[in-house]
Design a protein around this motif. Structure first.
Motif, PDB file in Angstrom:
ATOM      1  N   TYR A  42      38.011  48.771  38.152  1.00  0.00           N
ATOM      2  CA  TYR A  42      37.380  48.700  39.466  1.00  0.00           C
ATOM      3  C   TYR A  42      36.309  49.768  39.560  1.00  0.00           C
ATOM      4  CZ  TYR A  42      40.553  52.547  40.722  1.00  0.00           C
ATOM      5  OH  TYR A  42      41.248  53.732  40.764  1.00  0.00           O
ATOM      6  N   LEU A  91      29.799  43.140  33.490  1.00  0.00           N
ATOM      7  CA  LEU A  91      30.623  43.510  34.637  1.00  0.00           C
ATOM      8  C   LEU A  91      30.271  44.876  35.208  1.00  0.00           C
ATOM      9  CD1 LEU A  91      34.101  42.281  33.369  1.00  0.00           C
ATOM     10  CD2 LEU A  91      32.382  41.031  34.692  1.00  0.00           C
ATOM     11  N   TYR A  94      27.983  45.568  38.380  1.00  0.00           N
ATOM     12  CA  TYR A  94      28.387  45.281  39.757  1.00  0.00           C
ATOM     13  C   TYR A  94      28.540  46.555  40.585  1.00  0.00           C
ATOM     14  CZ  TYR A  94      29.020  40.300  39.082  1.00  0.00           C
ATOM     15  OH  TYR A  94      28.800  38.973  38.860  1.00  0.00           O
ATOM     16  N   THR A  98      34.008  46.445  43.526  1.00  0.00           N
ATOM     17  CA  THR A  98      34.273  45.327  42.628  1.00  0.00           C
ATOM     18  C   THR A  98      35.511  45.616  41.782  1.00  0.00           C
ATOM     19  OG1 THR A  98      31.891  44.966  42.486  1.00  0.00           O
ATOM     20  CG2 THR A  98      33.250  43.847  40.872  1.00  0.00           C
ATOM     21  N   TRP A 100      38.031  43.843  38.609  1.00  0.00           N
ATOM     22  CA  TRP A 100      38.137  42.815  37.573  1.00  0.00           C
ATOM     23  C   TRP A 100      39.454  42.936  36.830  1.00  0.00           C
ATOM     24  CZ3 TRP A 100      34.405  39.156  37.304  1.00  0.00           C
ATOM     25  CH2 TRP A 100      33.180  39.428  37.916  1.00  0.00           C
ATOM     26  N   TRP A 109      37.365  37.467  31.979  1.00  0.00           N
ATOM     27  CA  TRP A 109      37.636  38.318  33.126  1.00  0.00           C
ATOM     28  C   TRP A 109      37.662  37.498  34.402  1.00  0.00           C
ATOM     29  CZ3 TRP A 109      38.829  43.431  32.975  1.00  0.00           C
ATOM     30  CH2 TRP A 109      38.622  44.095  31.760  1.00  0.00           C
ATOM     31  N   ARG A 111      37.562  37.947  38.680  1.00  0.00           N
ATOM     32  CA  ARG A 111      37.306  38.879  39.781  1.00  0.00           C
ATOM     33  C   ARG A 111      38.485  38.855  40.748  1.00  0.00           C
ATOM     34  NH1 ARG A 111      31.693  39.655  43.015  1.00  0.00           N
ATOM     35  NH2 ARG A 111      32.341  41.476  44.184  1.00  0.00           N
ATOM     36  N   TYR A 113      40.022  40.013  44.511  1.00  0.00           N
ATOM     37  CA  TYR A 113      39.538  40.326  45.847  1.00  0.00           C
ATOM     38  C   TYR A 113      40.582  40.994  46.737  1.00  0.00           C
ATOM     39  CZ  TYR A 113      35.571  37.434  44.598  1.00  0.00           C
ATOM     40  OH  TYR A 113      34.456  36.927  43.974  1.00  0.00           O
TER      41      TYR A 113
END
Length: 137
Positions: A42, A91, A94, A98, A100, A109, A111, A113
């Motif tokens: 993250y 990645l 980002y 974020t 992953w 990978w 994402r 949330y």
């Protein structure tokens, strides 16, 4: 509602347009000590000028392990970690916030949330009591 335009790699522009600074990521020592791949990462708000904000883990760390950041996390140049695992290259563009994850049986990978990114805590006291600010002479 207008959707963000994606560039040629499919990355949405508004998700990668933060000012880039820093070059270090904090990586779990398990990655190196036990030769395990990064499977969870993250991006938080960077803590200093050299920090990118990226925190990367193998997924096998206990809560106690993660809490002892000074002993169990290594500052590693982001470029080096991307050379070790090329799947990280896109990645790490980002923004903060974020998250992953890569499951052991998967090479790709995903994402995430619903993960609450930990934040640094500061011991701050707020008061309206003027007398607390008087310095004795």
């Amino acid at each position: 509602m207008k959707t963000p335009e994606a560039d040629i790699t499919g990355i949405k522009k508004n998700e990668t347009n933060q000012t880039k600074n820093g070059f270090l990521a904090l990586i779990s020592k398990m990655t190196f000590d036990e030769n395990l791949p990064i499977r969870f990462m993250y991006k938080t708000v960077p803590e200093h000028l050299n920090d990118t904000g990226w925190r990367m883990y193998t997924g096998y760390e206990s809560a106690e392990y993660v809490e002892n950041e000074l002993a169990n996390m290594l500052p590693v140049p982001l470029q080096k970690i991307c050379e070790m695992d090329a799947t990280l290259t896109e990645l790490v563009a980002y923004n903060a916030g974020t998250v992953w994850e890569r499951l052991p049986e998967s090479q790709g990978w995903e994402r995430i949330y619903d993960f609450k990114i930990p934040s640094s805590t500061s011991d701050v006291s707020i008061t309206n009591d003027v007398d607390r600010f008087n310095i004795p002479e």
